[in-house]
Scaffold this motif. Structure first.
Motif, PDB file in Angstrom:
ATOM      1  N   UNK A   1      -2.932  10.269   4.598  1.00  0.00           N
ATOM      2  CA  UNK A   1      -3.435   8.991   5.109  1.00  0.00           C
ATOM      3  C   UNK A   1      -2.431   8.240   5.959  1.00  0.00           C
TER       4      UNK A   1
ATOM      5  N   UNK B   1      -2.684   7.568   9.891  1.00  0.00           N
ATOM      6  CA  UNK B   1      -3.909   6.881  10.274  1.00  0.00           C
ATOM      7  C   UNK B   1      -3.935   5.459   9.710  1.00  0.00           C
ATOM      8  N   UNK B   2      -3.554   5.367   8.454  1.00  0.00           N
ATOM      9  CA  UNK B   2      -3.580   4.067   7.785  1.00  0.00           C
ATOM     10  C   UNK B   2      -2.665   3.075   8.506  1.00  0.00           C
TER      11      UNK B   2
ATOM     12  N   UNK C   1      -0.604   8.354   1.045  1.00  0.00           N
ATOM     13  CA  UNK C   1       0.107   9.627   0.974  1.00  0.00           C
ATOM     14  C   UNK C   1       0.127  10.267   2.358  1.00  0.00           C
ATOM     15  N   UNK C   2       0.666  11.489   2.427  1.00  0.00           N
ATOM     16  CA  UNK C   2       0.896  12.054   3.765  1.00  0.00           C
ATOM     17  C   UNK C   2      -0.398  12.260   4.544  1.00  0.00           C
TER      18      UNK C   2
ATOM     19  N   UNK D   1       0.849  -1.187   0.000  1.00  0.00           N
ATOM     20  CA  UNK D   1       0.000   0.000   0.000  1.00  0.00           C
ATOM     21  C   UNK D   1       0.884   1.236   0.000  1.00  0.00           C
TER      22      UNK D   1
END
Ligand code: FE2
Ligand code: FE2
Lengths: 472, 556
Positions: free
Chosen positions: B477, B480-481, B474-475, B471
């Motif tokens: 997400x 949190x991701x 980007x910054x 995956x």
């Protein structure tokens, strides 16, 4: 970032949109698709503008603003009820711990699912009601329809906000999918059955807003208890708007019943079709249908999912904090109904797996209030006939009663008897055709269709004659 | 079992082994000190071993490779008429299930490392079975390339685990009998159910040993045979070894810090973040300089630290279920490591050792029962050999772009990864595949597509396209991701994760090694958790009490 758009102007909010880059991106990518969806699937009747309430803040005073707005320009806002920084989880394994401001990874999948299922119902009802505008019984009702529609659109926003703000990529994909499904679609239907049923006429609409929106109220009420605070606060605020949707349903059925009673008394007849009214037995059949379909939305009487949600702190009970037990329910027992040997019997079950029934019982009690109200109207008109809620096992497709035939009085009956009696219990083709024939638009200010009484008062202090909608 | 186990030792501190050097021949003599158990509560009688004994054996095998380039044959033997009676039963009986499993894993790795030395270092292991070799004792002999058995009419080799203890010869025994020594399966079946074992000519006839040697002159003849075996070795005669100096490490409750490697522990999140630093300054590419640096040569130093950390976390931090793997440093520096290996590993003994050592440490990661997640961020150096660290992980998250509120800000450079030649064969997995080959199993064209981009820095988008990462948030997400993924992972059943990861990591063909770590270990661990072995009336617990085990007789 390209041209800066003042989202705060276009999208009233209390989530600090102006400085939340993640959310801004959500708006950039999602809002155009939402508007396209509104265009394609929202109200079909062309209008210039509509007298609408717009949520502009969450305070007790003046949270809403009234004015004429072209529908596509409606400012779909994002509001969460105010945060209580001392709030702790009220139930489940996390009881007493501070509530979560971020999604705990452990509960991501379940929380996401709950939000998606809730979110899916919001645009569904707009889709179901898309064509009702062309047969509105008055401008006042037309305006109410649009008000419900824009607020369901806002509820969709509210759920999409949670998905975007808290679930990263997976959340965005789910948000997209909310617009890809549509009510009644063969290939990509809405998730819950009741939201794929057509809402073909205004009697159905009032029944829907009374019974099905009320299910929404109870689902939101359980999510309001969630230990995931942003979800709790979102639902809290949605409940305010939901109250208006149910007001539309309650008073809509009030007015149908009042008009029916009036025609019955005036003509001293039960079958008032020749005077353009809706006979009470037909009202009862519509009621039976919408009530039973809405009960299915509560899910199976016995559910391990809902037990897990409860223990995890994701979804509580209605008015959780007012319950006088331990709010953990590890050893608590309750009874649920099952059909055994052609009898409805109660069996013991762990309270945790019976939570759907607990919520359903709250809902049923609430539904009775409407019945009392409508029967009072009949009583005041001097009519002996009464409307009644059918047994909760009647006409169910989900849960313990699915697969059995239960009469409105709660008797388990055979398939043959069901076939014979169903036309007296559920709307027939003939009923639907008759109701459809009544659905002639009445769109001049101050006028109203034959089958419904005017409201006792207008919106926001305006008179009934007010020009709530300017047609295109 | 709560005391922290340390894997660092040296011959001067050995309590159970003696390392005697005779030019190109090394004698590794097991002489277990009975009261020298790693933890109190059992006596190491009859040359039985516990983890502490095996830590010394492993240390010896490592030092022989790095410190003794002149040694071409290693003779593993016992003392005073005892070879080894295997793993100590009382230790096993009182150990927790995770301890037993981890103990077996480490001992298996050591035996595989011995075979690796025979195969890739020109340092051949020979077992001189001077007295009874039972269970793990005979399994130790099986890890050698030749087994010489004393012919005294009484000394036998045996695998009595099943009949006596109700468990399996799980340190490679069953697998090596049939896969390595090609013992016929019916004879193997007879052998492993005969508690007294097999001796003399029959042992040779069945293929259990290679040769019997008369008792008088045993050592002399063993020495001669061993030297013959070492003759073809290409190890240098006059090279100087590299001293494996003690590792410097600082262990605090929340961190384990070495010079090039560190782990930060989040106990609440049950996660360790392992950061490997790339080389600082230039990697010396001249051989003289590399030899002069010795243990300070970055690839060697980093590999030793990483190995020690893996062993430490595995043994002492069982509840830390997720390892997040990061790197920091210059991609160019990391690639310099590459070039050294490419240029010299076939000609220089030390560089060859470093390559195989890094290979073995990567294999340790492959069989580690922890969720492995690579985070590829700006400032990382997952290039070539270090990319293997990411490829060994169960998932790879690569940040697309930079983090806006990072110190580097928007001027910082986005993360890149680099595929190099060494990803195509220098560090094979236990199944014989490269990690790229395993990743793209059944899709050779994808492996080929990656090869087309050899030595080119790849952005997150390109890496995703090539299937090199899982995956690429980007910054907005990223945080949190990653947080949600790690929390979600940590909430799952540790047993399900262990089984799931072990299955997904080893795609494709089986080898003796994968069978040992997969099939044999899985069956052994199953047996270990059954009451028939480990219950209060089980065979393992009742062994030596005079009471019969009570079995649940149902076959499962
Ligand atoms: Fe709603
Ligand atoms: Fe609603």
């Amino acid at each position: 970032m390209t041209a800066t758009i003042d989202y705060t102007e276009r999208i009233p909010n209390n989530v600090d949109l102006a400085s939340d880059r993640r959310l801004q991106r959500a708006l950039e990518a999602w809002q155009p698709r939402f508007l396209q969806w509104w265009q394609d699937m929202g109200p079909a009747l062309p209008t210039r503008d509509v007298y609408l309430r717009t949520a502009v803040s969450v305070g007790h005073e003046g949270w809403a603003h009234f004015g004429h707005v072209p529908l596509p320009d409606y400012r779909w806002g994002i509001f969460l009820a105010e945060r209580d920084s001392d709030r702790v989880a009220a139930f489940g394994a996390h009881k007493g711990e501070p509530v979560w401001q971020a999604v705990p990874g452990e509960h991501r999948a379940d929380l996401q699912r709950l939000i998606v299922v809730q979110g899916d119902t919001e645009p569904a009802s707009v889709e179901q009601q898309r064509h009702l505008g062309s047969t509105a019984p008055s401008l006042y009702d037309l305006r109410n329809l649009f008000q419900v529609n824009v607020e369901e659109g806002r509820h969709l926003w509210a759920m999409v906000y949670l998905l975007h703000a808290h679930f990263a990529r997976a959340g965005r994909e789910e948000a997209e999918a909310l617009l890809e499904r549509s009510s009644g679609s063969q290939d990509a239907p809405r998730i819950l059955g009741a939201f794929n049923e057509p809402t073909p006429d205004w009697l159905s609409f009032f029944m829907f807003t009374y019974f099905t929106d009320r299910d929404g109220k109870y689902q939101l009420g359980t999510l309001r208890e969630s230990a995931f605070d942003p979800l709790s606060r979102t639902c809290e605020f949605m409940l305010k708007e939901e109250a208006h949707h149910m007001f539309v349903g309650t008073t809509g059925i009030d007015r149908v019943v009042r008009r029916t009673a009036q025609l019955m008394v005036e003509n001293d007849a039960e079958d008032i079709r020749e005077w353009g009214g809706i006979p009470l037995d037909m009202v009862q059949r519509y009621l039976n249908f919408h009530y039973s379909v809405s009960l299915d939305l509560f899910g199976s009487e016995m559910s391990t999912n809902v037990a897990n949600y409860y223990t995890a702190g994701l979804k509580g009970r209605w008015r959780e904090e007012q319950r006088g037990d331990d709010h953990i329910l590890a050893d608590a027992v309750s009874t649920v109904e099952v059909v055994a040997d052609d009898q409805i019997v109660e069996v013991e079950a762990p309270a945790l797996v019976a939570l759907n029934q607990d919520l359903r019982d709250e809902y049923v009690a609430d539904c009775r209030n409407g019945l009392n109200r409508w029967n009072r109207i009949l009583e005041e008109a001097g009519i002996d006939i009464r409307l009644a809620l059918p047994h909760h096992g009647f006409n169910r497709r989900v849960g313990a009663f699915a697969g059995h035939h239960i009469s409105p009085s709660g008797k388990v009956i055979g398939a043959e008897e069901w076939e014979r009696s169903a036309p007296g219990w559920l709307p027939t083709e003939e009923d639907r055709a008759y109701v459809a024939s009544l659905m002639q638009p009445v769109l001049e200010p101050g006028r109203i269709a034959s089958w419904i009484a005017p409201p006792t008062k207008g919106i926001n202090g305006q008179p009934f004659e007010y020009e709530y909608v300017h047609l295109a | 079992m709560d005391a922290v186990v340390s894997f660092g030792t040296c011959p001067e501190r050995y309590r159970h082994w003696r390392l005697d050097l005779e030019g190109d021949l090394a004698w590794l003599r097991l002489d277990v000190q009975e009261d020298g158990g790693l933890v109190p509560g059992y006596e190491l009688k009859l040359n039985t071993y516990d983890l502490g004994v095996d830590i010394e054996l492993y240390d010896a095998t490592q030092r022989l490779r790095f410190e003794h380039p002149e040694v071409r044959v290693v003779v593993v033997t016992g003392t005073e008429g005892l070879f080894s009676a295997g793993a100590n039963i009382h230790m096993l009986a009182r150990s927790s299930h995770p301890w037993k499993v981890n103990f077996c894993k480490f001992t298996n790795e050591t035996r595989c490392a011995m075979e690796d030395a025979s195969a890739h270092s020109g340092q051949v292991y020979v077992a001189a079975v001077n007295g009874p070799a039972a269970g793990g004792g005979y399994e130790l002999a099986l890890a050698c390339e030749r087994i010489l058995l004393v012919d005294d009419n009484s000394t036998a080799v045996s695998l009595p685990e099943a009949p006596l203890l109700g468990v399996l010869p799980g340190t490679g025994g069953l697998t090596r009998l049939v896969d390595k020594r090609h013992v016929r399966r019916d004879l193997a079946d007879a052998f492993v159910t005969t508690p007294e074992g097999v001796r003399g000519a029959r042992a040779v006839h069945w293929g259990l040993v290679d040769e019997v040697i008369p008792r008088h002159d045993f050592e002399k003849l063993v020495g001669e045979r061993a030297r013959e075996l070492g003759a073809p070795s290409r190890r240098p005669r006059d090279a100087e070894g590299v001293a494996l100096t003690p590792l410097e490490r600082e262990v605090s409750p929340d961190a384990v810090v070495y010079q090039h490697v560190r782990a930060d522990l989040d106990r609440q999140g049950r996660t360790a973040t392992i950061t490997v630093r790339g080389p600082e300054g230039d990697v010396p590419e001249s051989l003289e300089r590399i030899h002069a640096l010795g243990a300070a040569f970055w690839p060697l130093a980093m590999t030793r630290e990483l190995e020690d950390l893996i062993l430490h976390l595995r043994t002492n931090e069982a509840e830390i279920g997720t390892w997040v793997v990061k790197t920091r440093g210059q991609i160019e520096g990391a690639l310099a490591f590459e070039r050294v290996i490419a240029r010299h590993s076939s000609s220089d003994w030390l560089v060859n050792e470093v390559r195989h050592y890094f290979k073995r440490v990567l294999k340790r990661l492959d069989v580690t029962s922890r969720s492995l997640v690579a985070l590829i961020e700006p400032g990382s150096c997952f290039a070539g050999a270090l990319l293997e660290l990411a490829l060994a992980c169960d998932r790879q998250y690569m940040l697309d772009g930079v983090l806006e509120d990072d110190e580097a800000g928007e001027e910082g450079e986005a993360a890149r990864i680099v595929v190099s030649e060494s990803n195509f064969g220098a560090f094979p997995m236990a199944n014989g595949l490269t990690r790229l080959g395993a990743r793209f199993f059944g899709h050779e064209e994808r492996e080929e597509a990656a090869r087309q981009r050899l030595n080119q820095p790849l952005s997150a988008e390109e890496a995703l396209e090539l299937g090199l990462v899982t995956f690429t948030p980007d910054d907005l997400d990223w945080e949190e991701e990653v947080r949600i993924a790690l929390e979600e992972r940590a909430s799952l059943s540790p047993d399900a994760l262990t089984g799931m990861e072990a299955n997904l990591r080893f795609v494709g063909p089986e080898t003796m090694e994968t069978k040992i770590f997969g099939r044999l270990s899985a069956w052994q661990n199953w047996v270990f958790s059954r009451d028939n072995a480990a219950g209060p009336e089980g065979a393992l617990r009742r062994y030596g009490t005079g009471q019969w085990p009570a079995f649940d007789r149902r076959r499962t």
